[in-house]
Design an enzyme around this catalytic site. Structure first.
Site, PDB file in Angstrom:
ATOM      1  CB  VAL A 127      14.121  -2.251   5.367  1.00  0.00           C
ATOM      2  CG1 VAL A 127      13.608  -1.486   4.815  1.00  0.00           C
ATOM      3  CG2 VAL A 127      14.898  -2.545   6.501  1.00  0.00           C
ATOM      4  CE  LYS A 200       9.039  -3.096   7.776  1.00  0.00           C
ATOM      5  NZ  LYS A 200       7.708  -3.813   6.966  1.00  0.00           N
TER       6      LYS A 200
HETATM    7  N1  HSE Z   1       3.661  -6.585   8.661  1.00  0.00           N
HETATM    8  C1  HSE Z   1       4.649  -6.215   8.323  1.00  0.00           C
HETATM    9  C2  HSE Z   1       3.779  -4.893   6.553  1.00  0.00           C
HETATM   10  C3  HSE Z   1       5.371  -7.117   7.412  1.00  0.00           C
HETATM   11  O1  HSE Z   1       2.976  -5.136   7.043  1.00  0.00           O
HETATM   12  O2  HSE Z   1       4.413  -4.217   6.209  1.00  0.00           O
HETATM   13  C4  HSE Z   1       6.585  -6.451   6.216  1.00  0.00           C
HETATM   14  O3  HSE Z   1       7.155  -6.448   7.597  1.00  0.00           O
END
Ligand code: HSE
Length: 404
Positions: A127, A200
């Site tokens: 996260v 998250k």
């Molecule tokens: N794809 C995610 C973002 C990466 O753009 O935040 C990190 O979890």
């Protein structure tokens, strides 16, 4: 000496190898031990890599090597990564992960397994990338009853919205730019549809409120439907559109967790979080509000969090150090049915029709609005169901919550 194996040599895995070896001396000073990279597991070949001597293709080599103390899982997904994590823990090895999908779906089981085996399972990087949030939440804020967590949890979508707001790009143009810059995947759906932020907020909720919340218990809406018209109307109201993950502790102990775009007042700290940055605001009964801000993704920021977990375990080898929480269940989360907000509404309708439907409203304007379009903010706080009832019969183009 403490030996580490990295599973998966992608962006994060290669960053972990770089930080672990590049900072070997200072890591040794801080942990009082030499932390050595022994293996990297990947199906691909990397003959020119400076770590070429570490590569293996068979997980059993790592699993059966008693010298491996810590396994770093940066494979992603919840299939192979789940199997390898279980097997590593079963073999008595501690595991560090950056894998939010795995923790959000199997975190309860894996933390329990780590507990049984007397080893550690840590996932600070899952996260907020490099932002310290899980450890502060579980340790520094432990004395609080956490009331709410609200954050910008996805860098890709925040980048897209920032470019729409600041450069007037359409969603499609901003997404293409994010892909060209390597922020968004070629298949951007996990970010754009809010699934990444959903995972998250599940992990944050488990740590903050003490029970596992599964992604399918979290109503999730992404940003694909946000248009420049909405961005402009929001601007006229002194607000910015942000994709937020929120988790609110209800009086009965259940958690109202969801992911959705919101109109956020320009003076609110979350409105100033731009580009790929993330920010997470936590409200506790003793601390009041505290906010964590930084790079939520990327090779080295994420590696920074992973290697810090490795060091934490190295310092405390032989002592279990695992985040843990109680199992989930249908009674752990309550969805958003009772959640009231003010709403932003855009419709193919007249201003009077919006007023008739919603009562007191603040009408909004934007330059170039086509005739027959109206937009407003409701004064009343309404649940989604109440809003839908009031708007029945109108040709509604957008309805977005306003952050109180
Ligand atoms: N794809 C995610 C973002 C990466 O753009 O935040 C990190 O979890």
């Amino acid at each position: 000496m403490i030996n580490v194996a990295i599973l998966g040599f992608g962006t994060v895995g290669s960053g972990v190898a770089e930080v672990l070896t590049g900072h070997e001396r200072s890591i040794a000073q801080k942990t009082d031990d030499l932390v050595k990279l022994k293996y990297i597991l990947d199906v691909r070949d990397f003959p020119d890599s400076p770590f070429a001597g570490c590569f293996v293709k068979d997980f059993a080599r790592i699993e059966s090597d008693p010298e491996v103390d810590i396994v770093v899982e940066t494979i992603g997904g919840a299939t192979v990564a789940l199997d390898f994590t279980r097997r590593a823990l079963e073999a008595g090895k501690s595991v560090v992960s950056s894998n939010k999908e795995l923790v959000a779906t199997h975190g309860y089981e894996l933390t329990q397994l780590a507990r049984e085996k007397g080893v550690c399972y840590l996932f600070e990087a899952s996260v907020g990338g490099g932002i310290p949030i899980l450890r502060p939440l579980s340790q520094c804020l432990a004395a609080n009853e956490i009331l709410e967590i609200c954050g910008i949890l996805n860098g890709t979508t925040n980048y897209i919205l920032t470019r729409m707001i600041k450069a007037g790009l359409s969603f499609e143009q901003a997404l293409k730019e994010a892909q060209d810059k390597g922020y968004a995947e070629r298949d951007p759906s996990a970010d754009v549809e809010g699934h990444d932020a959903c995972r998250k907020i599940c992990i944050l909720s488990a740590i903050a409120f003490g029970r596992h919340i599964y992604p399918d218990q979290v109503p999730t809406e992404g940003i694909a439907k946000v248009t420049l018209a909405d961005v402009d109307y929001a601007d006229g109201a002194g607000k910015k559109i942000k994709l937020l993950g929120r988790a609110i502790r209800e009086g009965d102990g259940r958690v109202c967790a969801y992911v959705a775009p919101h109109l956020v007042d320009s003076a609110h700290p979350l409105a100033g979080v731009e580009g790929v940055f993330n920010a997470i605001s936590v409200r506790g009964d003793a601390i009041g509000e505290v906010m964590f801000y930084g790079q939520g993704a990327g090779k080295l920021p994420t590696a920074s969090a992973v290697v810090a977990d490795v060091m934490d375990i190295a310092r405390n080898l032989g002592h279990r150090k695992a985040l843990c929480w109680a199992p989930g269940g249908a009674d752990a989360a309550c969805g958003t049915r009772a959640l009231k907000s003010r709403w932003y509404v855009r419709a193919n309708a007249g201003a009077e029709q919006l007023r008739d439907a919603l009562g007191e409203v603040k009408l909004l304007a934007r330059s170039g609005a086509p005739g027959g379009e109206a937009a407003c903010l409701s004064e009343a706080q309404l649940t989604q169901e109440e809003l839908s009832g009031k708007l029945a019969g109108l040709d509604v183009c957008a309805a977005i919550r306003v952050l109180n």
